[in-house]
Motif scaffolding. Structure first.
Motif, PDB file in Angstrom:
ATOM      1  N   ALA B  99      44.200  49.513  41.627  1.00 36.05           N
ATOM      2  CA  ALA B  99      44.632  50.179  42.464  1.00 36.05           C
ATOM      3  C   ALA B  99      43.563  51.386  43.023  1.00 36.05           C
ATOM      4  CB  ALA B  99      46.011  50.667  42.405  1.00 36.05           C
ATOM      5  N   ASN B 120      49.837  52.571  43.911  1.00 38.26           N
ATOM      6  CA  ASN B 120      49.942  51.511  43.203  1.00 38.26           C
ATOM      7  C   ASN B 120      50.943  50.370  44.059  1.00 38.26           C
ATOM      8  OD1 ASN B 120      48.329  52.264  41.266  1.00 38.26           O
ATOM      9  ND2 ASN B 120      50.195  53.100  39.973  1.00 38.26           N
ATOM     10  N   ARG B 121      51.987  50.877  44.785  1.00 39.56           N
ATOM     11  CA  ARG B 121      52.836  49.866  45.468  1.00 39.56           C
ATOM     12  C   ARG B 121      51.925  49.202  46.438  1.00 39.56           C
ATOM     13  NH1 ARG B 121      56.860  53.569  45.191  1.00 39.56           N
ATOM     14  NH2 ARG B 121      56.270  54.326  47.329  1.00 39.56           N
ATOM     15  N   ASP B 124      49.768  46.612  44.772  1.00 38.79           N
ATOM     16  CA  ASP B 124      50.589  45.432  44.471  1.00 38.79           C
ATOM     17  C   ASP B 124      50.853  44.606  45.845  1.00 38.79           C
ATOM     18  OD1 ASP B 124      51.523  44.504  42.182  1.00 38.79           O
ATOM     19  OD2 ASP B 124      53.375  44.816  42.834  1.00 38.79           O
ATOM     20  N   LYS B 125      51.191  45.146  46.916  1.00 37.40           N
ATOM     21  CA  LYS B 125      51.561  44.542  47.960  1.00 37.40           C
ATOM     22  C   LYS B 125      50.425  43.527  48.690  1.00 37.40           C
ATOM     23  CE  LYS B 125      54.223  45.907  52.320  1.00 37.40           C
ATOM     24  NZ  LYS B 125      53.933  44.537  52.744  1.00 37.40           N
ATOM     25  N   LYS B 128      49.609  40.987  46.566  1.00 32.73           N
ATOM     26  CA  LYS B 128      50.468  39.648  46.650  1.00 32.73           C
ATOM     27  C   LYS B 128      50.612  39.110  48.044  1.00 32.73           C
ATOM     28  CE  LYS B 128      54.017  40.778  43.355  1.00 32.73           C
ATOM     29  NZ  LYS B 128      54.739  42.055  43.302  1.00 32.73           N
ATOM     30  N   ASN B 134      49.479  38.083  41.499  1.00 33.75           N
ATOM     31  CA  ASN B 134      50.313  38.920  40.907  1.00 33.75           C
ATOM     32  C   ASN B 134      49.965  39.724  39.688  1.00 33.75           C
ATOM     33  OD1 ASN B 134      52.777  40.166  40.499  1.00 33.75           O
ATOM     34  ND2 ASN B 134      53.870  38.310  40.394  1.00 33.75           N
ATOM     35  N   ASP B 136      49.155  43.299  37.312  1.00 35.77           N
ATOM     36  CA  ASP B 136      49.409  44.570  37.350  1.00 35.77           C
ATOM     37  C   ASP B 136      48.386  45.605  37.683  1.00 35.77           C
ATOM     38  OD1 ASP B 136      50.018  47.273  36.196  1.00 35.77           O
ATOM     39  OD2 ASP B 136      50.238  46.702  34.007  1.00 35.77           O
ATOM     40  N   VAL B 137      48.520  46.342  38.638  1.00 33.03           N
ATOM     41  CA  VAL B 137      47.386  46.990  39.210  1.00 33.03           C
ATOM     42  C   VAL B 137      47.260  48.258  38.726  1.00 33.03           C
ATOM     43  CG1 VAL B 137      47.810  45.916  41.500  1.00 33.03           C
ATOM     44  CG2 VAL B 137      49.028  48.102  41.165  1.00 33.03           C
ATOM     45  N   THR B 138      47.835  48.635  37.488  1.00 32.00           N
ATOM     46  CA  THR B 138      47.597  49.857  37.068  1.00 32.00           C
ATOM     47  C   THR B 138      46.650  49.784  35.619  1.00 32.00           C
ATOM     48  OG1 THR B 138      49.489  49.689  35.515  1.00 32.00           O
ATOM     49  CG2 THR B 138      49.795  50.828  37.498  1.00 32.00           C
TER      50      THR B 138
END
Lengths: 347, 502
Positions: B99, B120-121, B124-125, B128, B134, B136-138
């Protein structure tokens, strides 16, 4: 002409000359050199003599920086080497015996080699980042120097020991010959053997060097040991010059002056290419600057500020990006009158 | 009436000391199209892209964006003008999280504080929705493969609302599935009206995705074509200025039984390294070319690194026939006649601040030791010899290697290892990011060397290439050597089946 301008020594030499020129205009007898008792005296000679320790430390620092490293402990090694040799001499029955002086110097150099090895081990074997690895000895080293001198200033009374810091050979200060010798050794090792290539390769890319078969660990150890040795010799010169050892102040801030000298000389802190002659000129620039500041009688409370300003200017001139911006600005300059005229047209 | 191009370059000139990088080049890019920029190494593709991204300033010519003249003085200005770029070698910070990498410099903030959760959200979006990814962006970026990193780099470029997206060799480190995924993403973006400039060396991919093709040769414009009107053969001959059929001919190789009697040069016995490769046996005979086939991450590179001592073994042995010790370090490996051309040119190959000459002689010099330097005269002779032999361009011994194009850097590295006269040459993706002409040159070189008795361990993601040069192929899957294939069995189909586990 273009070739000359592009040469890597052009800017350092130009800066040194302009500093000397300033001194000449300010006080024409700056360049006067007199002979007294078979020895030369004068400002230029002083610059060479007082600048010798810095030049020595900078030679070692150049090789360390070429490997993308840095050695912050050189100032402390200067203090330790001076303290140990003065301590041994001061303990002797007759301080002026040659064997005592020689063994004192030998012990001091042996210790500085060992300290360099310590740095090398931390960097190459333990993999600690150079700035941290050498910071340890920078701090601890002052303490060691004070332990050796028991917190006092040790004075010695030994004309034989004073010779290397104040004596003369063929009318020139002995220290000049010491610098010349170490420079010659460094140049021979790096330019006549393949060590220079290995040092530059490790500085460029340690992993690629390892995969090319270079013993990166050995190369790193070697440059730190050499740097320690250079600092040790500088420590002997410093303490011999004043016939005393001061654990607190000998070699204070030498590491920073040396890094500056290396950078002014054209070696990048990113490692890779290094320029020993450039470094020597860089060290001379710094020493000339110090002498100049004393000579023109700048009040002591602002000497550091003045020095900082000149160093800033020197570094700006050295910076290619800055020079390009300056040239670009000059080439695309606008005059107020023109700007008004064009904005009028646009409307 | 023809549509207005979103990007137009006219009469671009760019000169470097000693090299004319671009001379009078025109280029246009329309929105909603994929435009392939083709040319050999050093044809000027990279230079043209660097002009577009504001890395280089032009000496002459004009750039128009949406019919407005622009002068792109820095990568930031280019980005603000709407030109985003994804480079061949991923330019991200591997120790930051996914991220952070996407939003670096543009983090969502409130009162100067970074809103980590929102960032992070968003990341992620973004991944996706637009990349069908898909993950884990962290996690830090280095937790993911180069292929995923590449997709993340593209996502980053997309999130900087781009009009023009430049993809410089985006597929060179992706496997077939990932390429498919990338292309479907490119199709969607194209339909959204984005203009995509696409640089690749894979000809099939050009035809699969591009609408229009511009060809450069030696810094000159050859022409602009519609992809459907330009046959593949024609494209290649235009790129290299020669007839391809001549180039494609390789000397015929001998069958693998012929090597049965030859002495064994190197041998691995139950060699393994945790997390890298499961225990395997492999014998290399004199003059034999062994290909390693498998997907990205199947353990090909890891196997090769064990033969060079670049990584330590956990169990088993890898040794050269004449040596009684097994190979422990690159230094020992080189002494015993092993050479290793890494796939990571930038991080494990070139010494960027040094000259071509120094880069060539460094491995030989390190075997000679520091006290036996090669004379400068000898060094120049060697460098000039290899520059000529491998056709390195520009042909200057004192040029810094970082100023060379990727393919020419590869040739310099090849020269470095040939100079050590190895008995076993390990080539890990030697033709990645290299154009057709140079590619065949390298393949031919491999066969020549093998005919002269050198053993070669050859790794490539291109199955066709592995088939062309290898006498025997070891297939790897999931960090395990599963099969050795030779002779009649060596077909693309059978290898694919083995890789897929059929």
């Amino acid at each position: 002409m273009r070739q000359l301008y592009k040469h890597h020594l052009f800017w350092p030499v130009a800066i040194l000359f302009s500093l000397l020129l300033f001194n000449f205009i300010y006080s024409p007898d700056f360049f006067s050199i007199v002979v007294r008792d078979g020895k030369l005296y004068g400002s230029l000679i002083d610059i060479l003599n007082f600048g010798a320790p810095l030049m020595l430390v900078s030679i070692g620092m150049t090789l360390v920086i070429a490997t993308k490293g840095i050695d912050l402990s050189v100032g402390s090694i200067v203090a330790i080497a001076g303290a140990l040799s003065c301590l041994i001499i001061s303990r002797g029955n007759d301080q002026n015996t040659l064997s005592l002086v020689l063994s004192a110097m030998g012990m001091a150099l042996l210790l500085s080699l060992f300290l360099g090895l310590w740095n090398g081990l931390l960097v190459a074997k333990a993999g600690i980042q150079p700035i941290i690895a050498t910071l340890i000895l920078m701090v601890a080293g002052r303490g060691i120097a004070q332990l050796i001198t028991s917190g006092q200033i040790i004075t010695v009374n030994s004309p034989k020991y004073a010779f290397i810091g104040t004596g003369a050979l063929a009318a020139l200060p002995v220290s000049v010959f010491v610098v010349a010798l170490m420079l010659a050794i460094a140049l021979l090792l790096t330019r006549k053997s393949a060590l220079g290539l290995f040092i530059e390769a490790v500085g460029c890319n340690p992993e690629a060097s390892r995969l090319s078969g270079i013993r990166s660990v050995m190369v790193l150890m070697l440059v730190y040991v050499f740097c320690g040795l250079c600092a040790g010799i500088a420590g002997l010169l410093v303490s011999s010059n004043v016939s005393s050892a001061d654990g607190n102040n000998a070699g204070l801030w030498y590491e920073l002056d040396a890094i500056l000298a290396v950078v002014i000389g054209g070696t990048s802190l990113n490692g890779g290419r290094f320029y020993l002659i450039g470094t020597i000129i860089g060290a001379l620039i710094i020493q000339t600057l110090t002498t100049t500041i004393y000579m023109i009688g700048i009040p002591p409370e602002i000497t550091l500020v003045v020095k900082a300003c000149v160093v800033l200017i020197v570094c700006l001139i050295q910076s290619e990006t800055f020079r390009k911006t300056l040239v670009h600005r000059w080439n695309t300059r606008h005059y107020t009158a023109e700007r008004e005229a064009t904005s009028h047209v646009n409307q | 009436m023809e549509q207005q191009p979103v990007l137009e370059m006219r009469g671009i000139h760019k000169q470097f000391p000693g090299v004319k990088a671009l001379s009078n080049v025109d280029f246009r890019l329309f929105s909603g199209e994929v435009h392939a920029l083709m040319g050999e190494n050093g044809a000027g593709k990279s230079s043209l892209i660097k002009v577009l991204t504001g890395v280089y300033s032009i000496d002459q010519g004009a750039v128009k964006l949406s019919n407005q003249p622009v002068s792109l003085k820095s990568p930031l200005e280019a980005q603000e003008a709407g030109i985003s770029t994804v480079y061949q070698e991923v330019n991200l910070c591997t120790n930051l999280t996914v991220a952070e990498n996407i939003f670096i410099g543009r983090e969502p903030r409130r009162f100067g504080r970074i809103l980590w959760k929102q960032m992070n959200r968003n990341a992620d979006k973004l991944l996706k929705d637009r990349m069908q990814l898909n993950i884990d962006v962290t996690l830090p970026l280095h937790a993911y493969s180069v292929a995923i990193q590449q997709l993340i780099a593209i996502a980053r470029a997309l999130s900087i609302s781009a009009k023009v997206l430049i993809l410089d060799e985006p597929t060179s480190s992706l496997d077939a599935n990932e390429v498919k995924q990338l292309f479907s993403i490119m199709q969607t973006l194209k339909q959204d009206g984005l203009a995509i400039l696409f640089v690749t060396h894979f000809l099939d991919q050009v035809y699969e995705i591009s609408d229009r093709i511009t060809i450069l040769r030696n810094g000159n414009l050859v022409g602009e074509y519609m992809a459907k009107d330009l046959p593949k053969l024609e494209l290649v001959s235009q790129m290299i200025g020669k007839d391809l059929t001549q180039l494609e001919k390789l000397p015929s190789k001998s069958a693998s039984e012929q090597f049965e009697g030859n002495e064994i040069i190197a041998e691995a016995k139950q060699a393994a390294r945790k997390g890298a490769i499961e225990p395997f046996d492999l014998k290399l005979r004199k003059g034999e070319v062994i290909g390693l086939a498998g997907l990205l991450g199947s353990g090909r590179t890891e196997t090769a690194r064990l033969f060079f001592g670049a990584d330590a073994l956990d169990q088993g042995t890898v040794r050269m026939s004449k040596a009684n010790q097994h190979i422990q370090s690159p230094r020992k490996a080189i002494e015993h006649g092993v050479a290793f051309c890494s796939e990571n040119r930038k991080t494990e190959g070139i010494l960027d601040e040094l000259t071509v000459r120094e880069n060539i002689i460094v491995a030989l010099q390190s075997t000679r030791g520091w006290y036996k330097p090669l004379s400068r005269k000898k060094q120049n002779e060697i460098a000039e010899h290899y520059i000529q032999l491998l056709n390195i361009n520009p042909p200057h011994t004192e040029q810094l290697i970082k100023n060379l194009s990727g393919g020419n850097q590869q040739k310099v590295l090849l020269a470095r290892w040939l100079l050590t006269q190895p008995k076993l040459l390990i080539l890990d993706e030697p033709t990645r990011g290299i154009d057709v002409g140079a590619k065949t040159e390298i393949q031919r070189l491999v066969l020549d060397l093998s005919a002269k008795g050198m053993s070669v361990l050859f790794i490539s993601s291109e199955l066709e290439e592995v088939l062309r040069v290898s006498h025997r192929i070891a297939v790897l899957r999931d960090r395990r050597k599963i099969k050795e294939i030779s002779d009649q069995e060596m077909t693309e189909h059978s290898i694919m089946k083995t890789i897929a586990g059929g």
